[in-house]
Enzyme design. Structure first.
Site, short mmCIF file in Angstrom:
data_model
loop_
_atom_site.label_atom_id
_atom_site.label_comp_id
_atom_site.label_asym_id
_atom_site.label_seq_id
_atom_site.Cartn_x
_atom_site.Cartn_y
_atom_site.Cartn_z
N THR A 59 0.83 -1.21 0.00
CA THR A 59 0.00 0.00 0.00
C THR A 59 0.86 1.26 0.00
OG1 THR A 59 -0.11 -0.06 2.41
CG2 THR A 59 -1.96 -1.05 1.21
N ALA B 166 15.43 -10.78 5.86
CA ALA B 166 14.27 -11.59 6.25
C ALA B 166 12.98 -10.78 6.20
CB ALA B 166 14.47 -12.18 7.64
N GLY B 167 13.07 -9.54 5.75
CA GLY B 167 11.88 -8.71 5.70
C GLY B 167 11.61 -7.96 6.99
N SER C 53 13.67 -5.52 7.93
CA SER C 53 14.30 -4.23 7.69
C SER C 53 15.59 -4.01 8.48
CB SER C 53 13.33 -3.08 7.92
OG SER C 53 13.75 -2.00 7.12
N SER D 120 18.04 -3.18 6.95
CA SER D 120 18.62 -2.03 6.24
C SER D 120 18.22 -0.71 6.91
CB SER D 120 18.21 -2.04 4.76
OG SER D 120 16.82 -2.01 4.60
N GLU E 53 18.95 5.03 0.73
CA GLU E 53 18.63 3.70 0.19
C GLU E 53 18.17 3.80 -1.27
OE1 GLU E 53 16.92 1.09 3.00
OE2 GLU E 53 16.31 -0.41 1.53
N ASP F 84 9.85 1.84 6.52
CA ASP F 84 10.82 1.16 7.38
C ASP F 84 11.57 2.14 8.26
OD1 ASP F 84 9.96 -0.83 5.75
OD2 ASP F 84 11.90 -1.23 4.79
N TYR G 16 8.11 -7.19 -8.27
CA TYR G 16 7.82 -5.97 -7.51
C TYR G 16 7.61 -4.80 -8.48
CZ TYR G 16 8.47 -2.16 -4.10
OH TYR G 16 8.31 -1.03 -3.34
P1 ADP Z 1 16.00 -6.25 5.00
O1 ADP Z 1 16.05 -4.78 5.18
O2 ADP Z 1 14.61 -6.76 4.89
O3 ADP Z 1 16.75 -7.00 6.04
P2 ADP Z 1 17.39 -5.53 2.64
O4 ADP Z 1 17.77 -6.29 1.42
O5 ADP Z 1 16.61 -4.30 2.49
O6 ADP Z 1 16.67 -6.58 3.61
O7 ADP Z 1 18.71 -5.13 3.44
C1 ADP Z 1 19.70 -6.11 3.71
C2 ADP Z 1 21.03 -5.53 3.36
O8 ADP Z 1 21.35 -4.46 4.25
C3 ADP Z 1 22.16 -6.53 3.53
O9 ADP Z 1 22.33 -7.32 2.38
C4 ADP Z 1 23.35 -5.61 3.79
O10 ADP Z 1 23.83 -5.09 2.57
C5 ADP Z 1 22.73 -4.47 4.57
N1 ADP Z 1 22.86 -4.69 6.01
C6 ADP Z 1 21.85 -4.75 6.92
N2 ADP Z 1 22.33 -4.94 8.17
C7 ADP Z 1 23.67 -5.02 8.05
C8 ADP Z 1 24.73 -5.22 8.98
N3 ADP Z 1 24.49 -5.41 10.27
N4 ADP Z 1 25.98 -5.24 8.50
C9 ADP Z 1 26.22 -5.06 7.19
N5 ADP Z 1 25.27 -4.87 6.27
C10 ADP Z 1 24.01 -4.85 6.68
MG MG Z 2 15.33 -3.35 3.78
#
Ligand code: ADP
Ligand code: MG
Length: 392
Positions: free
Chosen positions: A49, A137-138, A140, A142, A174, A186, A238
């Site tokens: 959404t 794992a979804g 976040s 990131s 991002e 997020d 997506y």
């Molecule tokens: P989500 O946000 O759902 O976990 P994303 O694909 O958006 O998945 O973000 C994952 C990416 O963020 C990882 O592949 C890495 O590049 C980066 N990232 C997240 N946490 C860390 C961390 N603790 N150390 C290094 N990179 C990280």
């Molecule tokens: Mg993410």
């Protein structure tokens, strides 16, 4: 460096402040100025959404990224992560921007860039990250990483940037530096979340409301089941769904599907009709969920979660068997409701479960996976937690 590997949930010990400070000293040969924390999030309801200018209802969770940070006055930024092997990535602030950084370091360096570019916070720093938000794992990981770094850099620069502006700066990092076309949910959840609350966010106006979300009082738990399934199609699908939503809005004659009604959707041809119907009914489910929570009816969310899953599976068509089996099995085993979360084609299922039934639901889903010869899923319980803050 040690720490959690990709996909490992960890026992919560990973994001330990003393251990991180000690690791920072070993790595950079100096003491950090401070340690900042920012949580991951799970979206209770409101899937697909956000880019339709609709409504979402995430919570910040009790899994977080930590950033130990010390200021530098030479315009350099060095970043390392306990989840990543190798030496720190080193860049000059003046050399950052879209297309300049690859890999995981694009997240923290992107934040350093967007704070400098938009907010005049040109802050050099040594940064070490540790996180127990499972990566990819979804949940976040990131945004948790971005928010911890963003808050830290603003703080060491002595700048008090409003949380929503900080969220937008993190999102911009991002979008433009990492190159991931995500919404701002997020980052808003990580920066504005509150313990015991869900964050009702209007993705058009960016207005927020803290809605009480007391799981304990209701005797309920939120169980996340990381299916560990992933699909190469995810990115393309997506983009396809976003394009379908834009096309549906154009044909109806509204700026975004936020403005569509069920009646207006009926005249579309398939598959646009089903895609748009998901968005319209899902926004309605978010509003319904918020009404329930305002009067303390947490259990009432169950059927909404299950309806959301059916809509994502049948109308939006972003589910896969691993998600369907986890959601259906959770409900059969006692969950009040369950749905896939995130973009789809992999990731996690969220189930609302009576606190006493968490083990039974977990066991049932594990058994269902084993029966099908699938890799065993990773279950863990999450609670609504405090948003980003300085720890020391
Ligand atoms: P989500 O946000 O759902 O976990 P994303 O694909 O958006 O998945 O973000 C994952 C990416 O963020 C990882 O592949 C890495 O590049 C980066 N990232 C997240 N946490 C860390 C961390 N603790 N150390 C290094 N990179 C990280
Ligand atoms: Mg993410």
């Amino acid at each position: 460096m040690g720490g959690l590997q990709d996909g490992e949930a960890g026992a919560g010990g990973a994001a330990n402040v003393d251990e991180l400070s000690a690791a920072f000293e070993r790595l950079y040969g100096r003491v950090p100025d401070g340690v900042w924390a920012a949580p991951g999030r799970v979206n209770i309801i409101g899937e697909h959404t956000d880019y339709n200018e609709g409504l979402v209802l995430p919570i910040a969770i009790d899994r977080r990224a930590l950033a130990a940070v010390a200021a530098r006055d030479d315009g350099m930024v060095r970043v390392a992560s306990r989840q990543r092997q190798g030496d720190p990535v080193v860049r000059e602030l003046s050399d950052l921007g879209p297309g300049r950084v690859r890999g995981w370091a694009a997240y923290p360096l992107g934040v350093a860039w967007s704070l400098a570019d938009r907010h005049g916070v040109s802050q050099g720093a040594d940064i070490l990250i540790d996180s127990n938000v499972p990566l990819g794992a979804g949940l976040s990981s990131s945004a948790a990483l971005e928010a911890a770094v963003g808050l830290a850099l603003a703080d060491v620069a002595g700048r008090d940037i409003p949380r929503d502006a900080l969220a937008l700066a993190c999102q911009r990092a991002e979008n433009e530096v990492v190159g991931a076309p995500t919404g701002v949910m997020d980052q808003m959840a990580s920066l504005l979340g509150r313990a015991g609350s869900a964050l009702f966010l209007d993705c058009r106006s960016l207005q927020t409301e803290q809605v009480p979300f007391d799981l304990d009082a209701a005797g309920l738990a939120l169980l996340v089941i990381d299916t560990r399934a992933s699909h190469d199609l995810a990115d393309g699908e997506y983009g396809d769904r976003r394009a379908a939503c834009e096309e549906a809005a154009r044909r109806i004659g509204v700026p975004a599907l936020r403005d569509a009604t069920l009646e207006s959707v009926q005249n579309l041809s398939e598959p646009l009709r089903r895609r748009a119907r998901h968005v319209v009914t899902e926004i309605d489910r978010v509003q319904h969920a918020v009404r329930l929570l305002r009067r303390g009816d947490v259990a009432g969310l169950g059927p909404l979660l299950t309806a959301s899953h059916a809509s994502l599976r049948d109308d939006f068509e972003v589910s896969i068997p691993e998600l369907d089996v986890a959601a259906a099995t959770a409900v059969e085993a006692g969950a009040l409701g369950a749905r896939m979360v995130g973009g789809g084609f992999g990731g996690s299922v969220l189930a609302l479960v009576p606190a006493g039934d968490v083990d039974a639901v977990t066991a049932a889903v594990e058994a269902a996976y084993e029966l099908r010869g699938w890799a065993s899923p990773l279950p863990f319980v999450v609670t609504p937690a405090e948003g980003a803050r300085r720890l020391r």
